[in-house]
Design a protein around this motif. Structure first.
Motif, mmCIF file in Angstrom:
data_model
loop_
_atom_site.group_PDB
_atom_site.id
_atom_site.type_symbol
_atom_site.label_atom_id
_atom_site.label_comp_id
_atom_site.label_asym_id
_atom_site.label_seq_id
_atom_site.Cartn_x
_atom_site.Cartn_y
_atom_site.Cartn_z
ATOM 1 N N LEU A 10 0.785 -1.066 -0.024
ATOM 2 C CA LEU A 10 0.017 0.144 -0.071
ATOM 3 C C LEU A 10 1.023 1.249 -0.024
ATOM 4 C CD1 LEU A 10 -2.648 1.306 0.359
ATOM 5 C CD2 LEU A 10 -2.372 1.105 2.878
ATOM 6 N N VAL A 11 0.702 2.137 -1.002
ATOM 7 C CA VAL A 11 1.533 3.426 -0.939
ATOM 8 C C VAL A 11 0.496 4.336 -1.323
ATOM 9 C CG1 VAL A 11 3.477 2.107 -1.835
ATOM 10 C CG2 VAL A 11 1.844 3.050 -3.462
ATOM 11 N N GLN A 12 0.960 5.703 -1.126
ATOM 12 C CA GLN A 12 0.230 7.024 -1.391
ATOM 13 C C GLN A 12 0.487 7.394 -2.918
ATOM 14 O OE1 GLN A 12 0.830 9.898 1.589
ATOM 15 N NE2 GLN A 12 -0.775 8.903 2.872
ATOM 16 N N ALA A 13 -0.400 7.922 -3.506
ATOM 17 C CA ALA A 13 -0.186 8.569 -4.771
ATOM 18 C C ALA A 13 1.065 9.397 -4.924
ATOM 19 C CB ALA A 13 -1.489 9.410 -5.321
ATOM 20 N N GLY A 14 1.649 9.212 -5.901
ATOM 21 C CA GLY A 14 3.081 9.892 -6.055
ATOM 22 C C GLY A 14 4.195 9.380 -5.766
ATOM 23 N N GLU A 15 4.094 8.156 -4.619
ATOM 24 C CA GLU A 15 5.108 7.367 -4.391
ATOM 25 C C GLU A 15 5.516 6.343 -5.217
ATOM 26 O OE1 GLU A 15 4.533 7.708 0.310
ATOM 27 O OE2 GLU A 15 3.804 5.927 -0.387
ATOM 28 N N SER A 16 6.582 5.624 -4.901
ATOM 29 C CA SER A 16 7.318 4.521 -5.822
ATOM 30 C C SER A 16 7.244 3.368 -5.066
ATOM 31 C CB SER A 16 8.701 5.012 -6.308
ATOM 32 O OG SER A 16 8.543 6.364 -7.010
ATOM 33 N N LEU A 17 7.196 2.237 -6.006
ATOM 34 C CA LEU A 17 7.410 0.730 -5.520
ATOM 35 C C LEU A 17 8.013 0.114 -6.648
ATOM 36 C CD1 LEU A 17 6.225 -0.365 -3.098
ATOM 37 C CD2 LEU A 17 4.230 -1.130 -4.559
ATOM 38 N N ARG A 18 8.973 -0.921 -6.063
ATOM 39 C CA ARG A 18 9.688 -1.904 -7.203
ATOM 40 C C ARG A 18 9.271 -3.202 -6.999
ATOM 41 N NH1 ARG A 18 16.157 -3.116 -7.910
ATOM 42 N NH2 ARG A 18 15.726 -4.356 -5.991
ATOM 43 N N LEU A 19 8.755 -3.914 -7.930
ATOM 44 C CA LEU A 19 8.338 -5.371 -7.802
ATOM 45 C C LEU A 19 9.496 -6.118 -8.660
ATOM 46 C CD1 LEU A 19 4.761 -4.750 -9.231
ATOM 47 C CD2 LEU A 19 5.632 -4.653 -6.800
ATOM 48 N N SER A 53 17.357 -11.265 -23.138
ATOM 49 C CA SER A 53 18.848 -11.065 -23.582
ATOM 50 C C SER A 53 19.255 -9.873 -23.480
ATOM 51 C CB SER A 53 18.774 -11.514 -25.103
ATOM 52 O OG SER A 53 18.083 -10.832 -25.825
ATOM 53 N N GLY A 54 18.144 -8.978 -23.319
ATOM 54 C CA GLY A 54 18.545 -7.551 -23.131
ATOM 55 C C GLY A 54 18.109 -6.476 -24.346
ATOM 56 N N GLY A 55 17.963 -5.468 -24.095
ATOM 57 C CA GLY A 55 17.989 -4.342 -25.284
ATOM 58 C C GLY A 55 16.364 -3.992 -25.648
ATOM 59 N N SER A 56 15.687 -4.678 -26.078
ATOM 60 C CA SER A 56 14.243 -4.079 -26.406
ATOM 61 C C SER A 56 13.240 -4.255 -24.914
ATOM 62 C CB SER A 56 13.633 -4.731 -27.429
ATOM 63 O OG SER A 56 14.413 -4.648 -28.466
ATOM 64 N N THR A 57 12.741 -3.153 -24.899
ATOM 65 C CA THR A 57 11.705 -2.851 -24.099
ATOM 66 C C THR A 57 10.210 -2.376 -24.621
ATOM 67 O OG1 THR A 57 12.339 -0.716 -23.116
ATOM 68 C CG2 THR A 57 13.232 -2.624 -22.034
ATOM 69 N N TYR A 58 9.154 -2.977 -23.884
ATOM 70 C CA TYR A 58 7.880 -2.438 -24.306
ATOM 71 C C TYR A 58 6.897 -1.955 -23.268
ATOM 72 C CZ TYR A 58 10.025 -5.369 -27.808
ATOM 73 O OH TYR A 58 10.934 -6.047 -28.878
ATOM 74 N N TYR A 59 6.292 -0.792 -23.659
ATOM 75 C CA TYR A 59 5.346 -0.386 -22.491
ATOM 76 C C TYR A 59 4.139 0.014 -22.796
ATOM 77 C CZ TYR A 59 9.814 0.369 -19.965
ATOM 78 O OH TYR A 59 10.923 0.034 -19.226
ATOM 79 N N LYS A 64 3.987 4.552 -19.684
ATOM 80 C CA LYS A 64 5.179 4.971 -20.140
ATOM 81 C C LYS A 64 5.764 6.383 -19.520
ATOM 82 C CE LYS A 64 4.985 3.543 -25.009
ATOM 83 N NZ LYS A 64 4.712 3.986 -26.534
ATOM 84 N N GLY A 65 7.067 6.313 -19.019
ATOM 85 C CA GLY A 65 7.513 7.518 -18.538
ATOM 86 C C GLY A 65 7.580 7.180 -17.261
ATOM 87 N N ARG A 66 6.743 6.522 -16.479
ATOM 88 C CA ARG A 66 6.582 6.235 -15.022
ATOM 89 C C ARG A 66 7.212 5.054 -14.626
ATOM 90 N NH1 ARG A 66 1.741 5.871 -12.825
ATOM 91 N NH2 ARG A 66 0.620 5.103 -14.590
ATOM 92 N N GLN A 81 10.131 -1.212 -11.789
ATOM 93 C CA GLN A 81 10.042 0.065 -11.184
ATOM 94 C C GLN A 81 8.946 0.900 -11.480
ATOM 95 O OE1 GLN A 81 12.281 0.940 -8.614
ATOM 96 N NE2 GLN A 81 11.014 2.893 -8.225
ATOM 97 N N MET A 82 8.175 1.463 -10.512
ATOM 98 C CA MET A 82 7.088 2.076 -10.716
ATOM 99 C C MET A 82 6.913 3.348 -9.814
ATOM 100 S SD MET A 82 4.128 -0.853 -10.306
ATOM 101 C CE MET A 82 4.398 -1.147 -8.644
ATOM 102 N N ASN A 83 7.236 4.593 -10.572
ATOM 103 C CA ASN A 83 7.188 5.855 -9.901
ATOM 104 C C ASN A 83 5.719 6.709 -10.065
ATOM 105 O OD1 ASN A 83 9.858 5.288 -9.346
ATOM 106 N ND2 ASN A 83 10.619 5.938 -11.267
#
Length: 119
Positions: A10-19, A53-59, A64-66, A81-83
């Motif tokens: 549970l986090v507040q809006a604007g905070e970050s979390l890493r899964l 293998s690394g390189g390409s990511t998709y969102y 995107k951007g967060r 990583q969720m910001n």
């Protein structure tokens, strides 16, 4: 391949979390790993993915951007990583994997971890 996701909470809006999502078993067969989420009363949706293998990511456009997906091959772990979290990010988050022989099929799924964002 077995997947174990964790890190929700549970986090507040604007905070970050890493899964983190740890993979075990036949990890050499993994081609792609990703994250999906399912909010209450909604269908499961794609969030992010990366080639193992690394390189390409998709969102998804909504993250995107967060959100950032990354991997540590030595630890067989993928991270989300969720910001700047928003209440609409509230969902159960699942990690998933595709194997090399079926690169477009999400054949492996973790058990999910709940992320709740309060306003």
């Amino acid at each position: 391949v077995q997947l174990q996701a964790s890190g929700g909470g549970l986090v507040q809006a604007g905070e970050s979390l890493r899964l983190p999502c740890a993979a075990s078993g036949r990890t050499f067969s993994i081609f792609k790993m990703g994250w999906f989420r399912q909010a209450p009363g909604k269908e499961r949706e794609f969030v992010a993915a990366m080639l193992w293998s690394g390189g390409s990511t998709y969102y998804a456009d909504s993250v995107k951007g967060r959100f950032t997906i990354s991997g540590d091959n030595a630890k067989n772990t993928v991270y989300l990583q969720m910001n700047n979290l928003k209440p609409e990010d509230t969902a159960v988050y699942y990690c998933a994997a595709c194997k090399r022989s079926r690169p477009s099929s999400w054949d492996y799924w973790g058990q999910g971890t709940l992320v709740t964002v309060s306003s």
